[in-house]
Design an enzyme around this catalytic site. Structure first.
Site, PDB file in Angstrom:
ATOM      1  N   LYS A   1       0.796  -1.223   0.000  1.00 16.32           N
ATOM      2  CA  LYS A   1       0.000   0.000   0.000  1.00 16.32           C
ATOM      3  C   LYS A   1       0.831   1.277   0.000  1.00 16.32           C
ATOM      4  O   LYS A   1       0.275   2.369  -0.106  1.00 16.32           O
ATOM      5  CB  LYS A   1      -0.986  -0.037   1.175  1.00 16.32           C
ATOM      6  CG  LYS A   1      -2.047  -1.090   1.003  1.00 16.32           C
ATOM      7  CD  LYS A   1      -2.991  -0.703  -0.117  1.00 16.32           C
ATOM      8  CE  LYS A   1      -3.579  -1.901  -0.810  1.00 16.32           C
ATOM      9  NZ  LYS A   1      -4.437  -1.564  -1.944  1.00 16.32           N
TER      10      LYS A   1
ATOM     11  N   SER B   1      -2.805 -12.554   4.343  1.00 16.08           N
ATOM     12  CA  SER B   1      -3.349 -12.441   2.977  1.00 16.08           C
ATOM     13  C   SER B   1      -2.385 -13.076   1.983  1.00 16.08           C
ATOM     14  O   SER B   1      -2.804 -13.614   0.954  1.00 16.08           O
ATOM     15  CB  SER B   1      -3.656 -10.986   2.610  1.00 16.08           C
ATOM     16  OG  SER B   1      -2.482 -10.225   2.469  1.00 16.08           O
TER      17      SER B   1
HETATM   18  N1  PMP Z   1      -3.336  -7.777   1.841  1.00 17.04           N
HETATM   19  C1  PMP Z   1      -3.122  -6.851   2.785  1.00 17.04           C
HETATM   20  C2  PMP Z   1      -2.297  -7.222   3.978  1.00 17.04           C
HETATM   21  C3  PMP Z   1      -3.681  -5.572   2.672  1.00 17.04           C
HETATM   22  O1  PMP Z   1      -3.488  -4.663   3.641  1.00 17.04           O
HETATM   23  C4  PMP Z   1      -4.490  -5.269   1.541  1.00 17.04           C
HETATM   24  C5  PMP Z   1      -5.119  -3.922   1.437  1.00 17.04           C
HETATM   25  N2  PMP Z   1      -6.321  -3.840   2.196  1.00 17.04           N
HETATM   26  C6  PMP Z   1      -4.700  -6.276   0.582  1.00 17.04           C
HETATM   27  C7  PMP Z   1      -4.085  -7.507   0.757  1.00 17.04           C
HETATM   28  C8  PMP Z   1      -5.619  -6.101  -0.585  1.00 17.04           C
HETATM   29  O2  PMP Z   1      -5.307  -5.046  -1.436  1.00 17.04           O
HETATM   30  P1  PMP Z   1      -6.435  -4.275  -2.225  1.00 17.04           P
HETATM   31  O3  PMP Z   1      -7.100  -3.330  -1.273  1.00 17.04           O
HETATM   32  O4  PMP Z   1      -5.679  -3.547  -3.285  1.00 17.04           O
HETATM   33  O5  PMP Z   1      -7.407  -5.251  -2.780  1.00 17.04           O
END
Ligand code: PMP
Length: 303
Positions: free
Chosen positions: A42, A264
């Protein structure tokens, strides 16, 4: 490598060919986004939201940036805001990791917590309410702002294509929170490789497979409604990964590979291995590891 400031360190992360046995003798390549200076994927978005906001005249020296976030976007925005000494207020549902909230504060942001039961929709509503009370406020709103997928279409996607140096990309697998990473990167990849099989990853409890919404421990992915960006790209499949499977891979990645990944990323790895089962022999699968386990130690990520 000599650099003049940390902002120059955003992007150009390594692409790791994961040294594990993959079904069908396929290869999984993961972009290691924990190597950004704020520790996650991010940072790319934070920098784009601030720089685009300035370029469009929406952010001036006196503007307060207000953003609803699960954490990593907050860190990315706060980090980018330090470049221009901008004030930031980040609105975060209470349960999101202590470490992420501590880092946002360290970067100078004010953190406001909203009740967990109100979810991200509640944090977004609160951010907009706060903005109404402040004279010179700007809410980039990552959930609806098309600068979000653009950030990935113009940085992460082209980097992956260049890292692979002409090797075909048979599948692209990525978690969806706002959907910005998945949609932007997939757009860049599909523009050079139309048939790349594109897979969205979500935890159980997220609604992309038309199942009811519910709580999940996997942090950063999962949606409460279909992101508006999804209409911009072809998504071939949704993989739903239960928390216990994602966390199982988090532990195996550390023990077997020396790789410290967040949940994630564990879900993305589990989904990539499933996708490998249905692709032809020797396929190249690209995925994203958004952040590291270090920011989830207080949540006992390894227990
Ligand atoms: N994994 C993590 C740890 C995140 O912080 C995020 C952002 N919320 C994402 C995946 C997913 O990214 P996006 O918001 O671009 O779908």
């Amino acid at each position: 490598m000599l650099v003049q400031n940390v902002y120059q360190l955003i992007g150009h992360t390594p692409l790791l060919e994961i040294p594990i046995e993959v079904p069908n003798e396929s290869h999984i390549f993961a972009k290691l986004e924990m190597y950004n200076p704020g520790g996650s994927i991010k940072d790319r978005l934070g920098m784009t939201l601030i720089e685009d906001g300035i370029a469009k005249g929406l952010i001036k020296e006196t503007t307060t940036i207000i953003e609803p976030t699960a954490g990593n976007t907050g860190i990315g925005v706060a980090l980018a805001a330090t470049k221009h000494h901008l004030k930031t207020i980040l609105v975060v549902p209470k349960h999101f990791s202590f470490e992420k909230q501590a880092l946002m504060k360290a970067l100078g942001a004010t953190v406001i917590n909203t009740p967990d039961e109100d979810a991200m929709a509640g944090a977004t509503k609160r951010a907009l309410q706060i903005a109404e009370r402040i004279e010179d406020a700007y809410v980039p709103n990552q959930f609806t702002n098309f600068d979000n997928p653009h950030a990935y279409e113009h940085s992460l996607g082209p980097e992956i294509i260049s890292d692979l140096d002409g090797r075909p990309i048979d599948a692209f697998v990525a978690g969806a929170g706002t959907g910005g990473t998945l949609v932007g990167t997939a757009k860049a990849i599909q523009s050079v490789s139309l048939n790349t099989y594109t897979v969205a990853v979500q935890p159980r409890g997220s609604i992309l497979d038309n199942q009811p919404k519910g709580p999940h421990r996997t942090e950063g992915i999962g949606v409460e409604q279909v992101p508006p960006f999804f209409k911009d790209v072809r998504i071939d499949e949704v993989q739903t990964i239960p928390d216990e499977v994602a966390f199982g891979w988090v532990k195996r990645a550390a023990k077997d590979l020396g790789l410290l990944i967040g949940s994630s990323a564990g879900a993305a790895l589990a989904a990539s291995l499933k996708v490998a089962e249905k692709l032809p022999v020797g396929a190249n699968i690209v995925t994203i590891f958004p952040d590291s386990s270090e920011r989830y130690l207080s949540e006992n990520i390894y227990d």
